[in-house]
Design an enzyme around this catalytic site. Sequence first.
Site, PDB file in Angstrom:
ATOM      1  N   GLY A   6       0.879  -1.160   0.042  1.00 42.60           N
ATOM      2  CA  GLY A   6      -0.008  -0.099   0.049  1.00 42.60           C
ATOM      3  C   GLY A   6       0.882   0.960  -0.089  1.00 42.60           C
ATOM      4  CB  THR A   7       2.498   3.509   0.492  1.00 44.41           C
ATOM      5  OG1 THR A   7       1.920   3.425   1.708  1.00 44.41           O
ATOM      6  CG2 THR A   7       3.238   4.763   0.249  1.00 44.41           C
ATOM      7  CB  THR A   8       1.074   6.418  -4.177  1.00 43.90           C
ATOM      8  OG1 THR A   8       0.284   5.472  -4.478  1.00 43.90           O
ATOM      9  CG2 THR A   8       1.914   6.911  -5.314  1.00 43.90           C
ATOM     10  CE  LYS A  39       1.125   6.040   3.853  1.00 46.71           C
ATOM     11  NZ  LYS A  39       0.498   5.473   2.795  1.00 46.71           N
TER      12      LYS A  39
END
EC number: 3.4.25.1
Length: 224
Positions: A6-8, A39
């Site tokens: 997950g995450t960008t 993040k």
Amino acid sequence: MDVMKGTTTVGLICDDAVILATDKRASLGNLVADKEAKKLYKIDDYIAMTIAGSVGDAQAIVRLLIAEAKLYKMRTGRNIPPLACATLLSNILHSSRMFPFLTQIIIGGYDLLEGAKLFSLDPLGGMNEEKTFTATGSGSPIAYGVLEAGYDRDMSVEEGIKLALNALKSAMERDTFSGNGISLAVITKDGVKIFEDEEIEKILDSMKAKPKKKTTKRSRRKSK
């Protein structure tokens, strides 16, 4: 090994500056575990980094790098260079390759002698110096498409910010594991600037405003 849980996160170089941007969603399987996940971290006066992957592993790396940067400054009286910081992290990750940190890292920094620097690192310590842009996380394929289409090495910082935000927005619209806001940082010869939410919203609002199309004689005839 699949570490894109997950995450960008995106990073790009433009006009002697580095721009880093991330989303704020933390996922636990199909559950949105946190809507305000951090993040994007400042490591030193001229270095920041983004994280993707296991939160615990990534936070441990952040704490370690901040401590090492402080020690370097105490010993030498100078800020740790971005290349030295990235190389240090590469060595740490590689030394733990049998029990790897499940994370992908982007390090952006400004070297007062060499200018803007951007690095991407994988869980086993592989390090690449990026000359244009990079992206990590589950939304990275979408972000890469936007970056490929809009990137220009000579773009201004303002244009670079808008491109990074566009890449994040596109990923957040299509990737279910990315979302819940954006974190943004710009690194120049003046140091690391991490934007407040209000500043980011103001930029996003300005991007929504489209210039009015000029009405031509032909279009006026059609409207009659």
